[in-house]
Design an enzyme around this catalytic site. Structure first.
Site, PDB file in Angstrom:
ATOM      1  N   SER A  49       0.799  -1.225   0.000  1.00  0.00           N
ATOM      2  CA  SER A  49       0.000   0.000   0.000  1.00  0.00           C
ATOM      3  C   SER A  49       0.833   1.276   0.000  1.00  0.00           C
ATOM      4  CB  SER A  49      -0.948   0.004   1.208  1.00  0.00           C
ATOM      5  OG  SER A  49      -0.223   0.010   2.414  1.00  0.00           O
ATOM      6  N   LYS A  54      -6.129   3.826   8.937  1.00  0.00           N
ATOM      7  CA  LYS A  54      -5.218   4.773   8.293  1.00  0.00           C
ATOM      8  C   LYS A  54      -5.787   6.182   8.335  1.00  0.00           C
ATOM      9  CE  LYS A  54      -3.230   1.260   5.227  1.00  0.00           C
ATOM     10  NZ  LYS A  54      -3.092   0.793   3.829  1.00  0.00           N
TER      11      LYS A  54
END
Length: 770
Positions: free
Chosen positions: A676, A719
C-alpha cells in the site's frame, strides 16, 4: 545373629497390609523414598522395618501417619519391574517397636530406631486352652465353611509353637488390616490367642454366611442366567448386611432420570452393566465409574431461556460498552430472528481487531444481555488436538476436551462460549487443534460433535460461539470460512475520551477506594493522557494510566491532603511524568523527496514518511528501513513506472543511469511490509527527480502497477484515523476503496478530504506542488 537392644534400620511403610514374623510376603515398591530405603537395606545386611500406614491413600507419609509396632524383615529377593518400580520378597524375623522415627533427610528415606517386642508368657494352662480352642476352630473351618484353603489349614494345625501359630494364622485371615495390627501389637501371649480366636470365629461365621447366600441365590434364578446370578448374589449380600443403598441401582436411576437422549442413555447403561460385573479393585472399574459420572454431569437437553425483550438486551450492551455498533446490531438481529422463529442455530461470530478494543469483554456482555451462562477458553499457544477433542478413556488420566469441559462448567447446553485468541493456535506433532475446531465451529456439523472421551454425539448447535483474533490473516482459511467476521476497529480520540469518562474513571476510582465524586478528569486531561501516554488502537493503556493517577490521588487523600481532586491537563505530567509519545509527526513544510504515507499495524493505523534521495552515481537502487519483500517490489515498480514515463514528467532519460536512488523509511528498527505504500514511494521518487515539493497536507495509500494503475488496499479506517490525529487534511485513496468510507466515523469523515484516484498521474497532480 544376636539382636541389639536398640538399633536403627531403614523404614518401609505398607499400604493396607500387616507383616507378621514367621511369614513371607511379596511387596511392590514404587515411592522414591521407599526405593532408596530398600537399596540402603540391601547394601547393608538386608534388613528392613515394615509397619502399616494409618491412611493407605496418603503419599507423603510422616511419623504420625504410621503405626509404631511393626516387623523386622530380611530381603530375600529383588525383581525390577518395567514401570520403574521393584518387587521384593521378604521374610518376617521378629516384632519390634519404633522408639523414634527419623524423617527423610538429604538421603531421601525414612529410618527408625527400634526395640524388639518380645511376647510375654503367663499361665501355661490358660495359654494351652486358648491354643487348642483356636486349632479346634481351624479344624471346624476345614469342613468347607471358610475362605482359607484346606491345605493352609492343615499346615497351621500342625504348628506347635504358640507365637509361630499366631503369626502365621493371623497372616492368613481375611479380616481388616486394623484387626491384624491389633494382634501384632499385643504383648501378652494370652491376649494374642484371644484376639486370634475371635477373628477365627468371625471368619467361620462369614464363611457359613457366604455359603448360605450362594445357596439362596441358586434357588432364586434359572439356569444359564449367569450375569443375573452375580447381581442376585450382590443383592443377597446387601440384604444380609441390612444395606439398602446400592450404588448400581442408584446410578441406574440417575441415568434414566437424566433425560440425556436414547443413544447417550443406552451407552451409559451399557457401561454401567460392564462396571457392575467388575471387582471394585479393578483399574477398569474406576475408569468406567468416572466415565459414567461425566455423562451424568453434562447438561443434556438443559437450556437457559434467552431474553425476549430486545430493548433489555440492547440496554445491557449499551451499559457495558460505548460504540461497537456492528456487534450490537448483530446481536439484536439474532434476538429478533429467535423471537420470530422460536429457535435457530446459533451463529459463529469472530471478533477481529487490535488489542484493547473490547473483544473479550463484549462477549461477556453478550452473555449477560442474552441471559445465558458465559464460558471462556483461551486458545493462545494451544498446540495439542486433545485439548479440543479429549483423549480416549482407555488412556491413563484421560479426560474430555476443553469444549465438553466448558459445557459441564456452564451447566447448560446453550451458553455463550468464547474461544479467545483463535489466531494464536499452533501446530506440532501432537496434531492440529485448528482442524479439530472445524467440527466445533461448523453449524452443519456441531449438532453431533463427538468428544473422544465421551464417544457419543453432543449437540453444540445451540451454543453461541464467539471467537476473537488480532490478525485475521493467521487464521486457517477453512476455519475462517465457517465464521461470521465482525471487525472491531480502533477507537477515535473522541470515542476514547467518552469511554474514559463513562467507564474507566469511575471503575478505577472504585478500584482504588475513592468515592465517585472524589476524583474527576477534565476532557483536556483525558486527551493529554491519550495523546502523550498511549499509543494504541484500544483503551488498555489508557485505563492503566488512569489507574495510576487514581492510585496517586488515593495516597494524597489518605495523607489528608484533600477530599476531592479535579485532574486537569497541566496536572498529568505531575502524576505520570514526562510525555512518553508525541503525535506522529507530519511534514512541517512542503519538502522535496519526502511524502507521507499511511500504514496499518496491529495497534491501529500510523503515518509513514518515505524519504528519497537522488545522488550522482551508477543507477544503483538502495532500500533501507527494514522493508519486507513486498514493499521492496513496490519501490522497484514505482521506479520502473517513472523511468518508463520520464519524458512525460520532464526527466532526462539518462538521469536514471547516472543517479543512485536511496529510498528510506524512518524507524528502521520496525519491520515494514505490504504494497500500500506504492504510490507514496512513486510520489517521493518523482519529487526527488523533478525537484518539485510534495504538499505537507496530503497523505496517501494505494498499490501501484507498472502501468500506473492504483489498486485498492485494506485498513482504510485505521489509516484515516492516523491521518486525522496528525492534522492531515487531504487523503489520496484508491477509487475502489470508496465503499469503505462508510466505515469511518462521521466526525473524522467530515474533517478529511478524501481524493479517490484510479491512476498514479492523478496522484501526482494532487500531491506534488507543480
Amino acid at each position: 545373629m544376636a539382636r541389639q537392644t536398640t538399633e536403627t534400620l531403614p523404614l518401609l511403610p505398607l499400604r493396607g497390609r500387616v507383616m507378621f514374623p514367621d511369614t513371607a510376603m511379596s511387596i511392590d515398591v514404587g515411592r522414591s523414598s521407599s526405593l532408596i530405603a530398600v537399596k540402603v537395606a540391601a547394601d547393608a545386611d538386608g534388613r528392613l522395618f515394615l509397619c502399616m500406614q494409618k491412611d493407605s491413600g496418603k503419599e507423603d507419609v510422616q511419623a504420625e501417619d504410621l503405626y509404631l509396632t511393626g516387623t523386622v524383615v530380611h530381603i530375600k529377593q529383588i525383581t525390577r519391574l518395567t514401570n520403574g518400580s521393584i518387587r521384593i520378597g521378604v521374610e518376617g524375623m521378629y516384632r519390634a517397636y519404633a522408639r523414634d522415627i527419623i524423617p527423610a533427610d538429604e538421603n531421601g528415606y525414612m529410618s527408625v530406631v527400634i526395640t524388639e517386642l518380645r511376647t510375654v508368657h503367663g499361665d501355661e494352662s490358660l495359654e494351652e486352652a486358648y491354643f487348642h480352642t483356636a486349632k479346634d476352630i481351624l479344624r471346624e473351618m476345614s469342613g468347607g465353611d471358610s475362605r482359607i484353603s484346606q491345605d493352609t489349614i492343615s499346615k497351621l494345625v500342625s504348628v506347635t509353637d504358640i507365637d509361630t501359630f499366631v503369626n502365621r494364622t493371623a497372616n492368613e485371615l481375611k479380616c481388616s488390616p486394623e484387626n491384624k495390627q491389633e494382634i501384632l501389637e499385643s504383648v501378652r501371649s494370652v491376649d494374642r490367642l484371644r484376639l486370634l480366636g475371635t477373628a477365627l470365629n468371625n471368619e467361620l461365621e462369614i464363611g457359613r454366611l457366604e455359603k448360605k447366600i450362594k445357596n439362596a441365590v441358586r434357588q432364586s434364578i434359572d439356569k444359564g442366567q449367569k450375569e443375573f446370578y452375580l447381581r442376585e448374589q450382590l443383592k443377597a449380600i446387601h440384604k444380609e448386611l441390612g444395606d439398602d443403598e446400592e450404588e448400581y441401582d442408584e446410578l441406574e436411576k440417575k441415568i434414566k432420570e437424566k433425560n440425556m437422549g436414547p443413544e447417550a442413555e443406552e451407552k451409559a447403561l451399557k457401561e454401567l452393566s460392564r462396571m457392575g460385573r467388575m471387582q471394585t479393585s479393578s483399574p477398569d472399574y474406576n475408569v468406567l465409574r468416572m466415565y459414567i459420572d461425566w455423562l451424568l454431569d453434562l447438561p443434556w437437553n438443559t437450556y437457559t431461556t434467552d431474553t425476549e425483550n430486545l430493548a433489555d438486551a440492547v440496554k445491557v450492551l449499551n451499559e457495558d460498552h460505548y460504540g461497537l455498533e456492528k456487534i450490537k446490531e448483530r446481536i439484536t438481529e439474532y434476538l429478533a430472528v429467535l423471537k420470530l422463529t422460536g429457535g435457530m442455530n446459533a451463529p459463529i461470530l469472530c471478533f477481529v481487531g487490535p488489542p484493547g478494543t473490547g473483544k473479550t469483554s463484549v462477549a461477556s456482555s453478550i452473555a449477560r444481555a442474552l441471559g445465558r451462562k458465559f464460558v471462556r477458553m483461551s486458545l493462545g499457544g494451544v498446540d495439542d488436538e486433545a485439548e479440543i477433542r479429549g483423549h480416549r478413556k482407555t488412556y491413563i488420566g484421560a479426560m474430555p476436551g476443553r469444549i465438553i469441559n466448558g459445557i459441564k462448567t456452564a451447566g447448560t447446553s446453550n451458553p455463550v462460549f468464547l474461544l479467545d485468541e483463535i489466531d494464536k493456535l499452533t501446530t506440532n506433532s501432537r496434531g492440529d487443534p485448528a482442524s479439530a475446531l472445524l467440527e466445533v465451529l461448523d453449524p452443519a456439523q456441531n449438532s453431533t460433535f463427538r468428544d473422544r472421551y465421551i464417544e457419543i454425539p453432543y449437540d453444540l448447535s445451540k451454543v453461541l460461539f464467539i471467537t476473537t483474533a488480532n490478525d485475521m490473516s493467521t487464521i486457517p482459511r477453512p476455519l475462517l470460512d465457517r465464521m461470521e467476521v465482525v471487525e472491531l476497529d480502533g477507537y477515535t480520540q473522541e470515542e476514547k475520551r467518552e469511554i474514559a469518562k463513562r467507564y474507566l474513571v469511575s471503575k478505577n476510582a472504585k478500584k482504588n477506594g475513592l468515592e465517585e465524586d472524589a476524583i474527576s478528569f477534565t476532557d483536556a486531561a483525558i486527551e493529554e493522557i491519550i495523546d502523550g501516554y498511549t499509543l494504541e488502537a484500544g483503551v488498555r493503556s489508557l485505563e492503566r494510566n488512569i489507574d495510576s493517577v487514581c492510585r496517586k490521588v488515593a495516597v494524597k487523600k489518605a495523607s489528608g491532603e484533600g477530599d476531592t481532586f479535579q485532574i486537569d491537563k497541566d496536572d498529568i505530567a505531575t502524576y505520570l511524568g514526562a510525555r512518553k509519545y508525541e503525535r506522529d509527526a507530519a511534514l512541517e513544510k512542503d519538502e522535496i523527496g519526502a511524502a507521507t504515507g499511511l500504514a496499518w499495524t496491529s495497534v491501529g493505523g500510523t503515518t509513514l514518511t518515505i524519504e528519497v534521495s537522488a545522488m550522482h552515481g551508477k543507477g544503483d537502487i538502495l532500500l533501507t528501513g527494514k522493508l519486507g519483500d513486498v514493499m521492496k517490489e513496490s519501490a522497484r515498480a514505482a521506479i520502473s513506472y517513472i523511468r518508463s514515463n520520464s519524458e512525460m514528467y520532464g526527466i532526462d532519460e539518462e538521469a536514471f543511469e547516472k543517479t543512485d536512488i536511496h529510498i528510506h523509511v524512518p524507524e528502521g528498527a520496525t519491520p515494514k511490509d505490504g504494497p500500500s505504500a506504492g504510490i507514496t514511494m512513486a510520489t517521493a521518487i518523482l519529487s526527488a527527480f523533478t525537484k518539485k515539493p510534495v504538499k505537507r497536507s496530503v497523505a496517501m495509500t494505494g498499490e501501484i502497477t507498472l502501468r500506473g494503475k492504483v489498486l485498492p488496499i485494506g485498513g482504510l479506517k485505521e489509516k484515516s484515523l492516523a491521518a486525522y490525529r496528525v492534522g492531515i487534511t487531504d487523503i489520496i485513496i484508491p477509487s475502489d476503496n470508496r465503499k469503505d468510507l462508510e466505515e469511518i466515523p462521521g466526525e473524522v469523515r467530515d474533517k478529511l478530504n478524501f481524493i479517490p484516484v484510479s491512476d498514479v498521474d492523478t496522484v501526482f497532480r494532487n500531491a506534488i506542488r507543480w
